[in-house]
Write an enzyme that holds these catalytic residues in place. Structure first.
Site, PDB file in Angstrom:
ATOM      1  N   ASP A 210      -4.469  14.558  66.911  1.00  0.00           N
ATOM      2  CA  ASP A 210      -5.251  13.480  66.322  1.00  0.00           C
ATOM      3  C   ASP A 210      -6.607  13.981  65.812  1.00  0.00           C
ATOM      4  O   ASP A 210      -7.296  14.745  66.483  1.00  0.00           O
ATOM      5  CB  ASP A 210      -5.459  12.409  67.411  1.00  0.00           C
ATOM      6  N   HIS A 211      -6.976  13.535  64.627  1.00  0.00           N
ATOM      7  CA  HIS A 211      -8.321  13.760  64.065  1.00  0.00           C
ATOM      8  C   HIS A 211      -8.717  15.231  63.971  1.00  0.00           C
ATOM      9  O   HIS A 211      -9.712  15.660  64.557  1.00  0.00           O
ATOM     10  CB  HIS A 211      -9.372  12.997  64.869  1.00  0.00           C
TER      11      HIS A 211
ATOM     12  N   GLU B 225     -16.417   9.635  67.413  1.00  0.00           N
ATOM     13  CA  GLU B 225     -15.168  10.122  67.984  1.00  0.00           C
ATOM     14  C   GLU B 225     -15.278  11.629  68.137  1.00  0.00           C
ATOM     15  O   GLU B 225     -15.400  12.360  67.153  1.00  0.00           O
ATOM     16  CB  GLU B 225     -13.983   9.782  67.066  1.00  0.00           C
TER      17      GLU B 225
ATOM     18  N   HIS C 244     -14.762   3.507  65.462  1.00  0.00           N
ATOM     19  CA  HIS C 244     -14.432   4.081  66.760  1.00  0.00           C
ATOM     20  C   HIS C 244     -15.433   3.612  67.818  1.00  0.00           C
ATOM     21  O   HIS C 244     -16.596   3.367  67.520  1.00  0.00           O
ATOM     22  CB  HIS C 244     -14.476   5.618  66.704  1.00  0.00           C
TER      23      HIS C 244
ATOM     24  N   HIS D  50      -6.764   2.884  62.805  1.00  0.00           N
ATOM     25  CA  HIS D  50      -7.713   3.608  63.655  1.00  0.00           C
ATOM     26  C   HIS D  50      -8.849   2.672  64.050  1.00  0.00           C
ATOM     27  O   HIS D  50      -9.125   1.692  63.371  1.00  0.00           O
ATOM     28  CB  HIS D  50      -8.315   4.806  62.906  1.00  0.00           C
TER      29      HIS D  50
ATOM     30  N   ASN E 258      -3.885   3.636  66.927  1.00  0.00           N
ATOM     31  CA  ASN E 258      -4.485   4.510  67.932  1.00  0.00           C
ATOM     32  C   ASN E 258      -5.124   3.693  69.056  1.00  0.00           C
ATOM     33  O   ASN E 258      -5.845   2.730  68.805  1.00  0.00           O
ATOM     34  CB  ASN E 258      -5.538   5.407  67.292  1.00  0.00           C
TER      35      ASN E 258
END
Length: 354
Positions: free
Chosen positions: A96-97, A170, A213, A263, A285
């Site tokens: 992820d990311h 994040e 986030h 997200h 997510n």
């Protein structure tokens, strides 16, 4: 079924898009949070996605090692082993990311390893990887995505891309909460023209619609799920008219050319989640909320048994109370319950593939 094969993962994504539901993609950082995620998915009767972020992958390798490839491979190996005990659900593994500065030391080496595995007749360790190009110009984002999509095809994996910026913080990356958090129909058209709509390789797209986030009070995050519908419909119409040069599979549901990812959903209302899913979100997510559920149970245990977990006034405490398994079980149960809630909100509960 336990860990998804590439074919099984494709079936999962197809089923979600046709069935109008989405899978929770749960970030984990340890064997405990991983086991909690598996427990929650099994309790909900849901397939799902378990993922590690750039920081989570480093942490898995040991804080003094901090090697993302090592941590990712350790996470995958452990998950492959323990997931065998959950035969009634299918789990896909995802990174992820991955921002630009981490590509060369994380996702690309993993893809190279997986390409070699496939060449030798074996399955990839992961089923999908995310390229986070939210901090670079759109043309560069898409150019890198094209290169990674080619490698993903060779590795028998799915690529996830992010178009637009997600606000908040994040893993040390932050973005302001402003108008840049909203993707446009033109962005969707540019992506489809450059990457196709599955004919050049399968990918998921995280278009942004006000996502942030982290944890925020109600009213801070201004989500516009309807924007996803506008992007989907605009690209769909473009394909029909010939202004979008991409090929749609005959089985794609009408008006849903993209498989979308949600997200930054912490604090979203049930109505906002349901609306986003109705427009083609197949993956959402889940991180902040499950982190809190896990840690809240640990805090509750410590506050309730502080005179047993601490050696106060020369006493010895109570070993049963400070044994990590004692508070760990409570934490896993709490996080698993939050995973069940996510499955129910996303509509995946009770829909595990047979």
């Amino acid at each position: 079924m336990t860990i998804a094969t590439p074919e099984r993962y494709a079936q999962m994504l197809d089923a979600a898009r046709r069935g109008g539901y989405a899978y929770p993609a749960i970030n984990v950082t340890s064997s405990q949070t991983l086991n909690a995620a598996l427990q929650g998915l099994a309790d909900a009767g849901s397939d799902g996605i378990i993922q590690v972020s750039v920081g989570g992958a480093a942490y898995f390798s040991g804080q003094r090692v901090a090697d993302r490839v090592t941590g990712s491979l350790a996470f995958a190996a452990f998950t492959h082993e323990v997931a065998r005990k959950y035969p009634n659900i299918t789990v896909a593994l995802h990174t992820d990311h991955c921002a630009k500065q981490y590509l060369g030391e994380w996702v690309e080496p993993l893809l190279d390893i997986e390409i070699d595995e496939v060449k030798h007749g074996r399955e990839p360790m992961f089923q999908s990887h995310m390229w986070d190009g939210s901090t670079v110009p759109l043309h560069e984002n898409i150019e890198i995505a094209r290169r990674l999509l080619d490698k993903s095809v060779q590795a028998h994996t799915v690529l996830e891309i992010e178009i637009g910026a997600v606000g908040g913080e994040e893993d040390g990356h932050s973005a302001e909460i402003n108008e840049k958090l909203y993707s446009t129909v033109e962005d969707g058209v540019e992506v489809a023209n450059a990457l196709g709509l599955g004919e050049r390789g399968r990918y998921m797209a995280a278009f942004t619609f006000g996502n942030v986030h982290g944890a925020y009070k109600p009213g801070v995050v201004k989500l516009r799920p309807g924007l996803l519908h506008e992007i989907q419909q605009g690209v769909w119409n473009g394909v029909q008219s010939g202004t979008v040069h991409a090929v749609l599979d005959a089985d794609v549901p009408e008006g849903k050319p993209f498989e979308l990812v949600f997200h930054g959903g912490s604090g979203s209302t049930a109505q906002e989640i349901a609306e986003a899913v109705s427009y083609g979100v197949v993956k959402m997510n889940i991180d902040t909320d499950t982190q809190y559920a896990f840690t809240r149970a640990v805090a509750g245990h410590m506050f309730s048994h502080y005179d047993e977990v601490l050696k106060i006034d020369g006493e010895v405490g109570n070993k049963k109370m400070y044994d990590p398994r004692s508070w760990g079980r409570e934490a896993e149960d709490s996080m698993a319950a939050r995973v069940v809630e996510a499955c129910e909100r996303l509509g995946s509960a009770g829909r595990a593939l047979k």
